[in-house]
Design a protein around this motif. Sequence first.
Motif, PDB file in Angstrom:
ATOM      1  N   CYS A 171      59.160 -58.426  -4.272  1.00 44.86           N
ATOM      2  CA  CYS A 171      60.600 -58.170  -4.150  1.00 44.86           C
ATOM      3  C   CYS A 171      61.038 -57.026  -5.060  1.00 44.86           C
ATOM      4  CB  CYS A 171      61.371 -59.444  -4.475  1.00 44.86           C
ATOM      5  SG  CYS A 171      63.148 -59.175  -4.436  1.00 44.86           S
ATOM      6  N   GLU A 172      61.749 -56.084  -4.497  1.00 50.88           N
ATOM      7  CA  GLU A 172      62.202 -54.910  -5.273  1.00 50.88           C
ATOM      8  C   GLU A 172      63.370 -55.260  -6.209  1.00 50.88           C
ATOM      9  OE1 GLU A 172      62.418 -55.401  -1.986  1.00 50.88           O
ATOM     10  OE2 GLU A 172      64.030 -54.264  -1.047  1.00 50.88           O
ATOM     11  N   TYR A 173      63.922 -56.475  -6.066  1.00 48.86           N
ATOM     12  CA  TYR A 173      65.068 -56.857  -6.905  1.00 48.86           C
ATOM     13  C   TYR A 173      64.657 -57.728  -8.091  1.00 48.86           C
ATOM     14  CZ  TYR A 173      68.037 -54.801  -3.412  1.00 48.86           C
ATOM     15  OH  TYR A 173      68.640 -53.891  -2.574  1.00 48.86           O
ATOM     16  N   VAL A 174      63.334 -57.850  -8.286  1.00 52.67           N
ATOM     17  CA  VAL A 174      62.854 -58.766  -9.306  1.00 52.67           C
ATOM     18  C   VAL A 174      63.441 -58.455 -10.690  1.00 52.67           C
ATOM     19  CG1 VAL A 174      60.675 -57.542  -9.809  1.00 52.67           C
ATOM     20  CG2 VAL A 174      60.768 -60.031  -9.995  1.00 52.67           C
ATOM     21  N   LYS A 175      63.676 -57.173 -10.982  1.00 54.84           N
ATOM     22  CA  LYS A 175      64.207 -56.777 -12.301  1.00 54.84           C
ATOM     23  C   LYS A 175      65.637 -57.277 -12.514  1.00 54.84           C
ATOM     24  CE  LYS A 175      61.957 -52.401 -12.526  1.00 54.84           C
ATOM     25  NZ  LYS A 175      62.275 -51.090 -12.084  1.00 54.84           N
ATOM     26  N   PHE A 176      66.363 -57.444 -11.425  1.00 49.34           N
ATOM     27  CA  PHE A 176      67.752 -57.901 -11.545  1.00 49.34           C
ATOM     28  C   PHE A 176      67.835 -59.415 -11.609  1.00 49.34           C
ATOM     29  CE2 PHE A 176      67.773 -53.903  -9.374  1.00 49.34           C
ATOM     30  CZ  PHE A 176      68.834 -53.227  -9.934  1.00 49.34           C
ATOM     31  N   CYS A 177      66.741 -60.051 -11.213  1.00 46.24           N
ATOM     32  CA  CYS A 177      66.785 -61.478 -10.927  1.00 46.24           C
ATOM     33  C   CYS A 177      66.527 -62.355 -12.129  1.00 46.24           C
ATOM     34  CB  CYS A 177      65.767 -61.772  -9.847  1.00 46.24           C
ATOM     35  SG  CYS A 177      66.293 -63.082  -8.785  1.00 46.24           S
ATOM     36  N   LYS A 180      68.534 -62.302  -2.818  1.00 50.65           N
ATOM     37  CA  LYS A 180      68.227 -60.917  -2.452  1.00 50.65           C
ATOM     38  C   LYS A 180      69.340 -60.369  -1.549  1.00 50.65           C
ATOM     39  CE  LYS A 180      64.565 -58.091  -0.480  1.00 50.65           C
ATOM     40  NZ  LYS A 180      63.147 -58.017  -0.142  1.00 50.65           N
ATOM     41  N   VAL A 191      67.694 -50.309  -4.259  1.00 51.88           N
ATOM     42  CA  VAL A 191      66.544 -50.027  -5.122  1.00 51.88           C
ATOM     43  C   VAL A 191      65.618 -49.083  -4.362  1.00 51.88           C
ATOM     44  CG1 VAL A 191      64.593 -51.047  -6.349  1.00 51.88           C
ATOM     45  CG2 VAL A 191      66.723 -52.319  -6.130  1.00 51.88           C
ATOM     46  N   CYS A 226      59.019 -63.674  -4.411  1.00 50.15           N
ATOM     47  CA  CYS A 226      59.330 -62.774  -5.538  1.00 50.15           C
ATOM     48  C   CYS A 226      58.264 -61.704  -5.774  1.00 50.15           C
ATOM     49  CB  CYS A 226      59.498 -63.575  -6.815  1.00 50.15           C
ATOM     50  SG  CYS A 226      60.792 -64.813  -6.674  1.00 50.15           S
TER      51      CYS A 226
END
Length: 236
Positions: free
Chosen positions: A229-235, A18, A29, A226
């Motif tokens: 987490c706002e970055y889940v789409k990138f992860c 992250k 995000v 997760c």
Amino acid sequence: MNSFSPNMLKTFETCQKKYYFKYVQNISVPQPVSFFEKGKKIHALANYYLKGADISNLLRELSFEEHQIWENLLNNEFFQKSYVNSEYNLSAKVGDFWIGGRLDALMKDSFVTSPLAGEDCFQSETRELKNRKQGEGVNYYILDYKTGSIPKNPEYDYQTMVYLICADRLLKDYGALKFVYIDLKNNKNCVIEFTPERRGEYTEKLAKICAEISQTQDFASSSDNCKFCEYVKFCF
Ligand code: SF4
């Protein structure tokens, strides 16, 4: 070299991946506006109020719940201390690294003196200052307003450690230095006093994590965090 903020340190500790998305790739995000709205309003209001601005228009915009929170802050014993600065940027060097950020407010004990017989106010204040230089110093308070919850481990939260270390460097001759989390929802304070032991301990911890970040090349995922987490789409 960049300065490490409390949020950067907290993010790295929570999930290195992250940290990589947010602070290495600089991917931002958008969060739902409502998520921070209450906190932002109260912080802005407090800042204008402390700076002596007219806040009557802003007060009219508050909901019932926000009014209650604002009243809690206004009546808080630490918020009522003497104003030094607010929305205040501070930084300091630990080891080879810079740390810093913007604290909500810095306050101090009121500097009220009682003139002795034959003294005017100026003479009384000069005497008081002279006495303080001989050992008392002024007591300072770093305020952090929380409309949500306060950290689970406030003594070792990165915000606490970073701001206390920065203020310690800036203020130098002081009587006491305290970090105060003002829990506005429950109308409670959590006060952490800075001590020489904490100076050593905090400096070591902060220098250690800054060094770890700067040496990291392969940022590891932490699957424990997760869900929100706002970055889940990138992860994945
Ligand atoms: S989704 Fe999980 S692993 Fe990916 S960045 Fe967020 S917390 Fe880290």
